[in-house]
Write a protein that holds these residues in place. Structure first.
Motif, short mmCIF file in Angstrom:
data_model
loop_
_atom_site.label_atom_id
_atom_site.label_comp_id
_atom_site.label_asym_id
_atom_site.label_seq_id
_atom_site.Cartn_x
_atom_site.Cartn_y
_atom_site.Cartn_z
N GLY A 138 77.18 10.95 -30.64
CA GLY A 138 76.14 10.30 -29.84
C GLY A 138 74.91 11.17 -29.66
N ALA A 139 75.13 12.48 -29.49
CA ALA A 139 73.99 13.40 -29.34
C ALA A 139 73.13 13.42 -30.61
CB ALA A 139 74.50 14.80 -29.02
N ILE A 140 73.78 13.39 -31.76
CA ILE A 140 73.03 13.40 -33.02
C ILE A 140 72.28 12.09 -33.22
CG2 ILE A 140 73.33 13.43 -35.54
CD1 ILE A 140 75.75 15.39 -34.90
N ILE A 141 72.92 10.98 -32.91
CA ILE A 141 72.26 9.68 -33.04
C ILE A 141 71.07 9.61 -32.08
CG2 ILE A 141 72.57 7.19 -32.74
CD1 ILE A 141 75.57 7.72 -33.57
N ASP A 142 71.25 10.14 -30.88
CA ASP A 142 70.16 10.19 -29.91
C ASP A 142 69.00 11.03 -30.45
OD1 ASP A 142 69.11 9.74 -27.12
OD2 ASP A 142 69.27 11.92 -27.06
N ALA A 143 69.31 12.19 -31.02
CA ALA A 143 68.27 13.07 -31.56
C ALA A 143 67.55 12.41 -32.74
CB ALA A 143 68.89 14.40 -31.99
N LEU A 144 68.27 11.66 -33.55
CA LEU A 144 67.63 10.92 -34.64
C LEU A 144 66.63 9.91 -34.07
CD1 LEU A 144 70.73 10.28 -36.94
CD2 LEU A 144 68.70 11.60 -37.57
N GLY A 145 67.04 9.23 -33.02
CA GLY A 145 66.16 8.24 -32.40
C GLY A 145 64.88 8.86 -31.86
N VAL A 146 64.99 10.04 -31.28
CA VAL A 146 63.81 10.74 -30.76
C VAL A 146 62.82 11.01 -31.88
CG1 VAL A 146 63.02 12.91 -29.75
CG2 VAL A 146 65.02 11.75 -28.79
N LEU A 147 63.33 11.26 -33.09
CA LEU A 147 62.47 11.54 -34.24
C LEU A 147 62.02 10.27 -34.96
CD1 LEU A 147 64.28 14.67 -35.76
CD2 LEU A 147 62.30 14.59 -34.22
N GLY A 148 62.39 9.12 -34.44
CA GLY A 148 61.93 7.86 -35.02
C GLY A 148 62.90 7.21 -35.98
N ILE A 149 64.07 7.80 -36.18
CA ILE A 149 65.09 7.18 -37.03
C ILE A 149 66.04 6.45 -36.09
CG2 ILE A 149 66.88 7.60 -38.77
CD1 ILE A 149 65.43 10.14 -39.57
N ASP A 150 65.68 5.22 -35.75
CA ASP A 150 66.35 4.54 -34.65
C ASP A 150 66.83 3.13 -34.99
OD1 ASP A 150 63.90 3.36 -34.86
OD2 ASP A 150 63.25 3.78 -32.80
N HIS A 151 66.91 2.82 -36.28
CA HIS A 151 67.46 1.50 -36.66
C HIS A 151 68.99 1.65 -36.72
CE1 HIS A 151 67.98 -1.99 -39.66
NE2 HIS A 151 67.87 -2.46 -38.43
N THR A 152 69.63 1.57 -35.56
CA THR A 152 71.04 1.89 -35.44
C THR A 152 71.91 0.64 -35.39
OG1 THR A 152 70.85 1.97 -33.04
CG2 THR A 152 70.59 4.05 -34.21
N SER A 153 73.11 0.78 -35.93
CA SER A 153 74.10 -0.29 -35.80
C SER A 153 74.55 -0.37 -34.35
CB SER A 153 75.30 0.02 -36.70
OG SER A 153 76.03 1.13 -36.20
N PRO A 154 75.17 -1.48 -33.95
CA PRO A 154 75.71 -1.56 -32.59
C PRO A 154 76.71 -0.44 -32.31
CG PRO A 154 75.64 -3.75 -33.56
CD PRO A 154 75.29 -2.78 -34.66
N GLU A 155 77.50 -0.10 -33.31
CA GLU A 155 78.48 0.97 -33.14
C GLU A 155 77.79 2.30 -32.87
OE1 GLU A 155 80.29 -2.29 -35.61
OE2 GLU A 155 78.36 -1.25 -35.59
N ALA A 156 76.73 2.58 -33.63
CA ALA A 156 75.97 3.82 -33.44
C ALA A 156 75.25 3.81 -32.10
CB ALA A 156 74.99 4.02 -34.58
N ALA A 157 74.71 2.66 -31.71
CA ALA A 157 74.00 2.56 -30.43
C ALA A 157 74.95 2.83 -29.26
CB ALA A 157 73.37 1.18 -30.29
N ALA A 158 76.18 2.33 -29.36
CA ALA A 158 77.15 2.54 -28.29
C ALA A 158 77.52 4.02 -28.18
CB ALA A 158 78.40 1.70 -28.54
#
Length: 215
Positions: A138-158
């Motif tokens: 989750g921390a890595i997915i969050d960090a990706l989103g901060v950098l603009g890579i935020d087209h996440t699956s529902p599973e990744a968003a959770a």
């Protein structure tokens, strides 16, 4: 409306999330696979490459984790770029993924795989849920989103929201978890506390020709 050929492959999303080697196999092929096996595979190898060491995949597997190494090996066999992620280098991993996307010059798909923990000593044993891997992913997915890579699956968003909501309790959650308590009983509490440090490391371990090196 007919179902897609594989409704579980998360193909339509740039950032995907699954558990273990079986979960990786369910996903559509990804350009980058981030393996998260917090206690202790991805954390220990990240620390080693930060010291300038090269860590052969087989050595790492026998030293700290068969299941995390199995995910890394499967991802490498599929042709993906394989990196190890943990809380200690979450932002650094996100930055490395962004750099890879810029190098490729096109949208880059990312599979974040939480390794989970084996329920027995046999490599074929079932996996159990590992809260530390959920939080690290989750921390890595969050960090990706901060950098603009935020087209996440529902599973990744959770997974991302689980980290976001529990961020202030990560230190306690890791030491109190089953995996954490197992290491505490072995006299390795300091290792668990170190693994809980967010963005304490800038090194990223990348699998190249059968060994992990710093990116």
């Amino acid at each position: 409306m007919p179902l897609a050929e594989n409704p579980f492959d998360q193909r339509r999303y740039q950032v995907r999330f699954e558990w273990g080697a079986a979960g990786l196999a369910r996903l559509a092929p990804a350009d980058v696979v981030v393996v998260v096996d917090m206690l202790r595979f991805s954390t220990a190898v990240t620390n080693s490459v930060a010291r300038g060491e090269t860590v052969p995949l087989g050595d790492a597997a026998h030293a700290v984790s068969l299941n995390g190494a199995a995910v890394a090996a499967a991802a490498a066999a599929s042709g993906s770029l394989v990196v190890l992620g943990c809380l200690r280098n979450a932002r650094a991993v996100a930055e490395a993924v962004l750099a890879e996307q810029q190098r490729r010059g096109e949208r880059t798909s990312i599979a974040v795989i939480a390794a989970g923990e084996l329920t027995g000593r046999d490599p074929g044993s079932p996996l159990r849920f590992a809260v530390e891997d959920q939080l690290g992913a989750g921390a890595i997915i969050d960090a990706l989103g901060v950098l603009g890579i935020d087209h996440t699956s529902p599973e990744a968003a959770a997974a991302c929201e689980s980290f976001h909501g529990l961020r202030g309790a990560v230190r306690h959650l890791l030491t109190a978890s089953g995996s954490g308590q197992e290491l505490v009983a072995l006299g390795r509490r300091d290792e668990v506390l170190a693994a809980a440090e967010l963005d304490a490391e800038t090194a990223v371990a990348v699998l190249r020709e059968g060994a992990f090196v710093a990116s």
